[in-house]
Design a protein around this motif. Sequence first.
Motif, PDB file in Angstrom:
ATOM      1  N   LEU A   1      62.314  26.146  58.826  1.00 20.10           N
ATOM      2  CA  LEU A   1      61.978  27.554  58.721  1.00 20.10           C
ATOM      3  C   LEU A   1      63.165  28.215  58.668  1.00 20.10           C
ATOM      4  CD1 LEU A   1      58.665  28.449  60.274  1.00 20.10           C
ATOM      5  CD2 LEU A   1      59.181  28.082  58.040  1.00 20.10           C
TER       6      LEU A   1
ATOM      7  N   ASN B   1      62.599  37.406  62.446  1.00 24.36           N
ATOM      8  CA  ASN B   1      61.273  37.369  61.520  1.00 24.36           C
ATOM      9  C   ASN B   1      61.586  36.065  60.561  1.00 24.36           C
ATOM     10  OD1 ASN B   1      60.177  39.231  62.949  1.00 24.36           O
ATOM     11  ND2 ASN B   1      60.470  40.731  61.323  1.00 24.36           N
ATOM     12  N   VAL B   2      60.585  35.523  60.101  1.00 26.43           N
ATOM     13  CA  VAL B   2      60.651  34.396  59.253  1.00 26.43           C
ATOM     14  C   VAL B   2      60.944  34.939  57.709  1.00 26.43           C
ATOM     15  CG1 VAL B   2      59.479  32.455  57.947  1.00 26.43           C
ATOM     16  CG2 VAL B   2      58.987  32.815  60.429  1.00 26.43           C
ATOM     17  N   LEU B   3      61.734  34.291  57.055  1.00 31.46           N
ATOM     18  CA  LEU B   3      62.286  34.844  55.766  1.00 31.46           C
ATOM     19  C   LEU B   3      61.227  33.909  54.730  1.00 31.46           C
ATOM     20  CD1 LEU B   3      66.000  35.142  55.981  1.00 31.46           C
ATOM     21  CD2 LEU B   3      64.358  37.035  55.764  1.00 31.46           C
ATOM     22  N   SER B   4      60.939  34.674  53.686  1.00 33.37           N
ATOM     23  CA  SER B   4      60.359  33.937  52.724  1.00 33.37           C
ATOM     24  C   SER B   4      61.274  33.072  51.897  1.00 33.37           C
ATOM     25  CB  SER B   4      59.483  34.590  51.538  1.00 33.37           C
ATOM     26  OG  SER B   4      60.326  35.533  51.067  1.00 33.37           O
ATOM     27  N   ASN B   5      60.905  32.075  50.611  1.00 33.53           N
ATOM     28  CA  ASN B   5      61.906  31.400  50.250  1.00 33.53           C
ATOM     29  C   ASN B   5      62.895  32.201  49.306  1.00 33.53           C
ATOM     30  OD1 ASN B   5      61.319  28.979  51.127  1.00 33.53           O
ATOM     31  ND2 ASN B   5      59.910  28.300  49.416  1.00 33.53           N
ATOM     32  N   ASP B   6      62.173  33.353  48.772  1.00 34.39           N
ATOM     33  CA  ASP B   6      62.660  34.405  47.751  1.00 34.39           C
ATOM     34  C   ASP B   6      63.719  35.183  48.610  1.00 34.39           C
ATOM     35  OD1 ASP B   6      61.407  33.537  45.704  1.00 34.39           O
ATOM     36  OD2 ASP B   6      59.968  35.118  45.685  1.00 34.39           O
ATOM     37  N   GLU B   7      63.397  35.490  49.928  1.00 33.66           N
ATOM     38  CA  GLU B   7      64.320  36.391  50.632  1.00 33.66           C
ATOM     39  C   GLU B   7      65.479  35.671  51.089  1.00 33.66           C
ATOM     40  OE1 GLU B   7      61.693  39.236  53.003  1.00 33.66           O
ATOM     41  OE2 GLU B   7      61.493  37.403  53.377  1.00 33.66           O
TER      42      GLU B   7
ATOM     43  N   TYR C   1      65.015  32.139  59.339  1.00 37.92           N
ATOM     44  CA  TYR C   1      64.791  33.393  60.047  1.00 37.92           C
ATOM     45  C   TYR C   1      65.961  34.261  59.584  1.00 37.92           C
ATOM     46  CZ  TYR C   1      61.363  31.057  62.890  1.00 37.92           C
ATOM     47  OH  TYR C   1      60.149  30.355  63.102  1.00 37.92           O
TER      48      TYR C   1
END
Length: 618
Positions: A3, A11-17, A5
């Motif tokens: 994952l 915080n966890v980042l989305s793939n887009d982020e 961060y």
Amino acid sequence: ESLFYDTFSGNVLSNDEVKVRIKKNITFWCVNEVLPCDPLERRRVDGSCNNLKHPSMGTIHSRPYRLLPAEYDKDYEPRKSNSGEPLPLSRSVRTTLVAEGQVPDSKFTQLVGDFWLHAVADVLSLHDTVNFLIWTTYCCEEKGKTRKECIPNIVPDDDPVHRFSSIRCLNQTRPLSFQSVGCLKNDTVPERVVTATVYFDLSHIYGNSLKELNAKGRLFEKGLLKYEVENGKIWPPSITIKQKEVCLMNQLPHETRCHDTPNLSVNGVVGTNIFMIWTWRFHNRVANVLSKLNKCWNDDRIFFTARDITIATSMQIFLYELMPTLMGKYNLLKEGVILSHKGFRDIYDEHVLPQISLEFPTVLRWAHMIQVGKQKMYDTKGNYLKQHQAANLTLRTGYLVDNIDYITQGVFRQPSGGFDYIVDPDIAELGLGDLQRAFDLLTNDLTKGRYLGLPPYIKYRQLCSGNIYSTFEDLLDVIDPQRIELLKEKYKHVEDIDLMAGIWLERPVKDGFVPVTLYCVVVEQLRRSVVSDRHWYERPNRPNAFTPEQLLEIRKTSVAQFLCSVGDSVTEIQPHAFLLPGPGNEIRSCSEIEKINLEVWKDRNCDMELRNESNSQF
Ligand code: HEM
Ligand SMILES: [Ca+2]
């Protein structure tokens, strides 16, 4: 599947982020990749998965917390004084408040500063130093005048030293922040980036990531770290090609050694450099014993057990020997930093986030006041041989090849710099030897606090004592009247006083030897470090915890014993090596110093397997 961060928020980042950050080329500082956590695995090298709810917290590029909210002026420039004027020049505050001189201490040895720095280097961030030494060297040149990253210290014309020179500027750079490296917008409060794992996990020795450790550290044989032999001694692996960039002070062609270890910063200040070498050897000594004891253990198991023992040993010396010596054993017992018995303790709290306070490294810079300028060298009988300016030994690992024996004899014989409101001129005017034209470490220390947005000293006083401070005289509870006079000379209002300035002049804590506010900040941090570390060595229920017998062996450690086992040509030493030798603490044979017995790490399962093997063979 790992994952990603956000380093600042955890915080966890989305793939887009993540993609946006890749595009902006800021993943190095702003994104942390974490492989899935296993609650039963050992302490990870990169510090991830320690807090299972916040797996990326505690890794590098995470964020410190503030003991008190930031106070900046507009555009996040340093706060102004009470009257609206800029605060007085740092250099002028320093030269007024702190006298220069060389008065040796009457109690402590140099090992105090050396080990202290070794222990805390684990959580310090050296990128700002690298910045002004290597990346941003022009702050005192014309070009630097308009650069935001430059915050050089002006030297006033009436400077006690430089009125005789043409030097009017001392190099310094603005601390890197999540803002300056591109993770956060510039219109938010600057927050410093931490570039070490925040745990006391010897990350300066083993590295901040498994990748670094595997590439530069591990031999992948019998749990050992890579090593070399020179002058009949064991050394960490070395580099030759790149040494010009790291061991900048090696005097070529004669001095060529430079550590090529997971974390190159260990080539820095001489005191930590020698502890690095000793710790490296210590790991291998432990690994050698473990592999003989437990024939059925593989390289991995030996390596990580040896690392665990090495970390625990270092922490045991730090918390149970050095800290009580400086801060008072009873004080630390009362504050819950140390235990009164030799058993386990479990005060882990997953709700306390693993972090280093912004103030912790800042106040520890006070130790520059007790750093000696002259590194004295002795033979094994204690006969004085020679000395060398300590400031000229930084980033100069090559000097150690011929001299580490003599330096080692010196660190437990030579007194520390006095705990006496006086700084060694080499620290206050030279600092980094030939690496800078002129340099005042203490001036940098003061300036750094301002650019980190630290609130006034009296707010820290209030935090620590609960008292309100509104006049200079209110400070009499912690500062002697003659030193309050000095403060009045530089600061118009009591609220103007910088944290560092107050700490320089404070009286020591009761039953201890360090300034009261330093004590307060350090105690807060140490407690947090123990409470927030799931892998803390004193916990009975961490993964792969020590047995009670093993913990008892760790408890026997002392810095004297450490030097006896891995120090260069140490065959005799005083038992309390942070204290000068003398009546009751005479130098004696290492055979009289209590040792750790690694037999208690013997794994009975190996015998079983061996027997099974032989059964199957015959
Ligand atoms: C010859 C000895 C030493 C030299 C040359 C030295 C040099 C330095 C330098 C150049 C910096 C960075 C200054 C800046 O940010 O502008 C620094 C920071 C620091 N030093 Fe020293 N130092 C020495 C000894 C010590 C000792 C004995 C301690 C003991 C605790 C210590 C603790 C620190 C700390 C805590 C920092 C702040 C690091 C951070 O910001 O994360 N130093 N030192
Ligand atoms: Ca660390």
